[in-house]
Design an enzyme around this catalytic site. Structure first.
Site, PDB file in Angstrom:
ATOM      1  N   GLY A   1      -4.966  34.483 -25.972  1.00  0.00           N
ATOM      2  CA  GLY A   1      -4.401  34.997 -27.221  1.00  0.00           C
ATOM      3  C   GLY A   1      -5.442  35.027 -28.314  1.00  0.00           C
TER       4      GLY A   1
ATOM      5  CG  ASP B   1      -1.324  27.636 -29.575  1.00  0.00           C
ATOM      6  OD1 ASP B   1      -0.665  28.172 -30.483  1.00  0.00           O
ATOM      7  OD2 ASP B   1      -1.230  27.960 -28.384  1.00  0.00           O
TER       8      ASP B   1
ATOM      9  CG  MET C   1       2.738  31.976 -32.126  1.00  0.00           C
ATOM     10  SD  MET C   1       1.242  32.970 -31.842  1.00  0.00           S
ATOM     11  CE  MET C   1       1.986  34.497 -31.256  1.00  0.00           C
ATOM     12  N   GLY C   2       3.019  27.850 -30.876  1.00  0.00           N
ATOM     13  CA  GLY C   2       2.669  26.481 -30.484  1.00  0.00           C
ATOM     14  C   GLY C   2       3.560  26.022 -29.344  1.00  0.00           C
TER      15      GLY C   2
ATOM     16  CD  GLN D   1       2.606  32.431 -35.524  1.00  0.00           C
ATOM     17  OE1 GLN D   1       2.552  31.247 -35.766  1.00  0.00           O
ATOM     18  NE2 GLN D   1       3.720  33.022 -35.118  1.00  0.00           N
TER      19      GLN D   1
END
Lengths: 407, 407
Positions: free
Chosen positions: B12, B140, B184-185, B294
Site C-alpha cells: 500500500g 500503518d 486504516m490499521g 489517508q
C-alpha cells in the site's frame, strides 16, 4: 438613526462561508458603522437574543474567520414560516428594534434567501426602515439568479483533488477496480458534475457521472458498469447523493429520514450501489465518500472562491448602505479566458425557493458531461490558500467567543 | 563491475513514498552510478522483466515524483515465497545478472522487508555480490526496529486536519451528533491513536479511540457512547478498521474477504457501528471514512515526513555503496523539543514479519490515550508541502512513462 447592522449564517456551511462575513465586517468598518452585530446560529440566535458584538470582539479573531471552515457565527436549520403574520416575524423585528438595526444580512442557501425575502417583505409592509440583503453560499451551487454560488469552487476543488490523488493510488496496482465517489447535491448535481474536471495522465479521469437531473436506471447502470469494467479494468464513477429513479424517488428513499426543512436526509447511495455491483459484477469497488468534508475543507479551498466570497459580503453591506434592499448579491460571468466576473444584485423573490439544476444540454446520455461543466468549473477552483499552522503541524483556526450582549 | 542499481516499490502506498525513490535516485546520481533501474510494480516487474531506465527518463519527471502520491514505480501485492529454493528467487537473480545489478532496494512494508531479507539471504548463500537494503514505508507505522515509518506523519496530518475541519462543521450546529472517523490499521492502531492530536478550541477533540490493541466489547462501547452523548451532545469517536472482539476476531470477520497475503480485507466497521448506535442510541451519527485517501493525500503531506523519506532513500543507496547489505534504513529519535532524529540501519531479519503495536501503557482503559502518542506524533506532522497547480486549479503530478528496456 444609528448605523447598526446584524448578520447571521444559516444552512450547511462551506469551506469559505466565513470569508463573506469578514467581507461584510470589513465593509461596515470602512463605512464606519456604529455597531456590527452577529446573531449566533442564524435566525434562531435572533429569536433567542444571542447576539455577538463583532466590533467589541478581538479584531484578529474576527478577521481570522476568513480562513476558518464552516459557519463561524454558528448555523441553524430553523425554518421560518412563509407567512409573515407568523409571530416569529414580530419577534425578530422586536429584536431588530431593540438593537436599532438598520441593516440585516443573511448568509445562506435557498431557504435562507426565502427567510431574507420574507423579512424584507415584512419591513416593507410595516414601513420599517431596514435594508435587507442576502449573501449567498452553498456547495450545491443551486441558487438561481447567479452564475455560481460562493463555496462551490472550493468544494469542487476538494472533490477533484481527492479524485486525482486517489487515481494515483489505484493506478499503481494492476488489480481491476471500480472506484466510486459519492458527492453532495440533493436536487442539483453540480458537485457530481464538477468531477469531470479531474484528470489522470492528461485525460479525463471519471468515466461516468450520475446526477439527480437524469433518471437512474439500475439495470442500465449495471450493464454499462460491467461493460466499462471489462474494457477499462479501472473504472471511475461519480454518483450524486440525490440520484432518483424514473418515478422521481431517491434511490434510498425507503430508508430516508426527514430533516426540519422536509428534505430527505440522504447518504449511503454509494454503499448501496457497491452492494449491487458486488452481486452482479465484482467485489472490488472502492468507495470515496467525503461526506461533510467536501463542504468544510478550507485547507483545500480555492483562492478565487475565497476572494469572491469576501466580495459578496463586502458588496452586500455597501449596497444596503446605498439604500438597496430585497436583493441577493450575485455573480455574473463575463468571460472564461481570462476569467472575468462581475457582481450584481438579484431580487430575493427570484431566488427564494427556486433551484438551479444543470442544463440538460450539458448532459450526454444521462451519464456523461459535455465540456461545458469543465469550462464552467475550472476558473472557480483556481488558486491555493495557505493556512496558518501551529507547532503541532495542524491548521490554526479562529473561534469567536460565544459572548452575548445583554439585551 | 558495473555500478548498477535496481529499485522497486510494493504494498500500500503513502503520500510521500516516492520521495524515497527520488532520494535513492539522487544518491545514485551523486555517487555516479552507471545505471539506475526501476522495476515496474515491485518484484512482479522484476519477474516480468518490466524494467524502466530512470537515468534515461526525463529528469524533471523523475524528480517530480517527490511531489506525486502513491507508488510512482507501480506497486504489487505479490508475495514471494519464504523458501529461497522457490524458483522465483532464481528467476529474480537471473534478471539481476542480466542487468548486472550490484545494488537492490525494495521500498515497502513488513512483507516487502521479508522479501528483501530473503533476497539478501539468497545472495549470501550463493556468494552473489549484491547489496540489498530495504527502504521502509507504511502509513500503518507498524515496522519494528525504527522509531516511526515514512508515510505515517503525512497520514496522521491528513486525518487530524480532516477531523479539525469537520469539528468546525459539526459545532456550528447545536444538534447533538456522534461523529465517527474510521482509520486504516489492521493490527496496529497508530493511525487511529494519532487522532488524539486533533484539537477544537484548544482542547483535545476526539473523545474515544478504539484500537486493534484493545479488546472491543460492543455492550461497553454502546453504554459508554450513550453516556458521552447525553453528557457532551457532540461526541467524536475514532475506530480503527482492525478492532477485534475478545476472541481476537475482527468485528466484521463474518464478511471479510482475504487478499493475496492472507490479510482480511477490512472496511465498513464504522457503518456497522453506526447501525448499532442507531438501534440503541441515536440515528444522528456522521461517518468520516477517508478510506484510501489517508494514504495518498500528498496535498496535505507533512514536509517533515517528505524530507525524512527522501533521506531514507538517499541513505539506502549510500549505505549499500559503502558495502552494507541486509539492512533496512530506520529512524532513531533523539529528542522531541526541538525534534532531532538520526538515521540508522536495522537488520532486515529483525524487521521481517514482525509488527510493532502501540505500547499498552499508552492506552487508558482500552479507549483513550495518554499524552505519549501526541508527543510522538506532533513532530512528524510538521511543515506544509506546496504542490504545483495547473491552470485548472488542480495539483500537477509526475507520471513516469511505462517504457521498458529491452532484455
Amino acid at each position: 438613526m444609528k448605523k447598526n447592522m446584524l448578520i447571521a449564517q444559516s444552512g450547511g456551511p462551506t469551506a469559505v462561508i466565513n470569508s463573506g462575513v469578514v467581507g461584510a465586517f470589513t465593509a461596515a468598518m470602512d463605512l464606519k458603522f456604529d455597531n456590527i452585530y452577529a446573531a449566533y446560529q442564524g435566525i434562531e440566535g435572533v429569536l433567542k437574543k444571542e447576539i455577538i458584538d463583532l466590533k467589541a470582539a478581538d479584531r484578529k479573531t474576527v478577521e481570522g474567520l476568513k480562513y476558518t471552515p464552516s459557519a463561524g457565527l454558528g448555523s441553524c436549520r430553523y425554518k421560518m414560516s412563509k407567512d409573515i403574520t407568523h409571530p416569529d416575524f414580530e419577534a425578530v423585528f422586536k429584536v431588530f428594534e431593540e438593537l436599532e438595526i438598520g441593516y440585516f444580512f443573511y448568509n445562506g442557501g435557498n431557504d435562507s434567501m426565502d427567510t431574507c425575502d420574507k423579512i424584507n417583505e415584512y419591513a416593507v409592509k410595516h414601513g420599517i426602515d431596514i435594508k435587507v440583503i442576502g449573501i449567498p453560499k452553498t456547495v450545491d451551487n443551486d441558487l438561481v439568479g447567479t452564475d455560481h454560488c460562493p463555496g462551490f469552487g472550493s468544494a469542487a476543488k476538494y472533490l477533484n483533488t481527492t479524485l486525482q490523488v486517489s487515481a494515483y493510488d489505484c493506478y499503481s496496482y494492476s488489480t481491476p477496480t471500480i472506484i466510486m465517489m459519492e458527492t453532495m447535491g440533493r436536487h442539483a448535481g453540480w458537485l457530481a458534475a464538477s468531477t469531470a474536471c479531474a484528470k489522470y495522465n492528461g485525460e479525463q479521469l471519471v468515466d461516468r457521472i450520475y446526477l439527480p437531473e437524469s433518471v437512474f436506471d439500475m439495470d442500465a447502470f449495471l450493464a454499462d458498469t460491467e461493460k466499462l469494467f471489462k474494457e477499462k479494468k479501472m473504472v471511475f464513477l461519480t454518483v450524486s447523493e440525490g440520484i432518483k429513479d424514473k418515478n422521481g424517488d431517491f434511490l434510498l428513499s425507503g430508508v430516508s429520514v426527514n430533516d426540519n426543512f422536509g428534505h430527505a436526509q440522504l447518504g449511503g447511495v454509494s454503499e448501496f450501489l457497491k452492494s449491487r455491483i458486488a452481486e452482479n459484477i465484482t467485489p472490488r469497488t472502492k468507495i470515496i465518500n467525503p461526506n461533510i468534508i467536501q463542504r468544510c475543507a478550507t485547507h483545500v479551498a480555492s483562492a478565487t472562491d475565497m476572494e469572491e466570497t469576501f466580495n459578496t459580503g463586502y458588496m452586500a453591506v455597501k449596497s444596503a448602505y446605498e439604500g438597496k434592499s430585497g436583493y441577493m448579491v450575485a455573480y455574473e460571468r463575463v468571460q472564461n479566458n481570462p476569467y472575468v466576473m462581475n457582481y450584481k444584485l438579484t431580487p430575493l423573490s427570484q431566488v427564494a425557493n427556486a433551484e438551479k439544476t444543470i442544463p440538460q444540454e450539458w448532459i450526454i446520455d444521462g451519464k456523461q458531461m459535455t465540456n461545458d461543466i469543465i469550462e464552467y468549473t475550472e476558473p472557480l477552483m483556481k488558486g491555493e490558500v495557505m493556512l496558518r499552522h501551529g507547532n503541532d503541524g495542524l491548521p490554526e483556526f479562529s473561534r469567536l467567543p460565544r459572548k452575548f450582549i445583554t439585551l
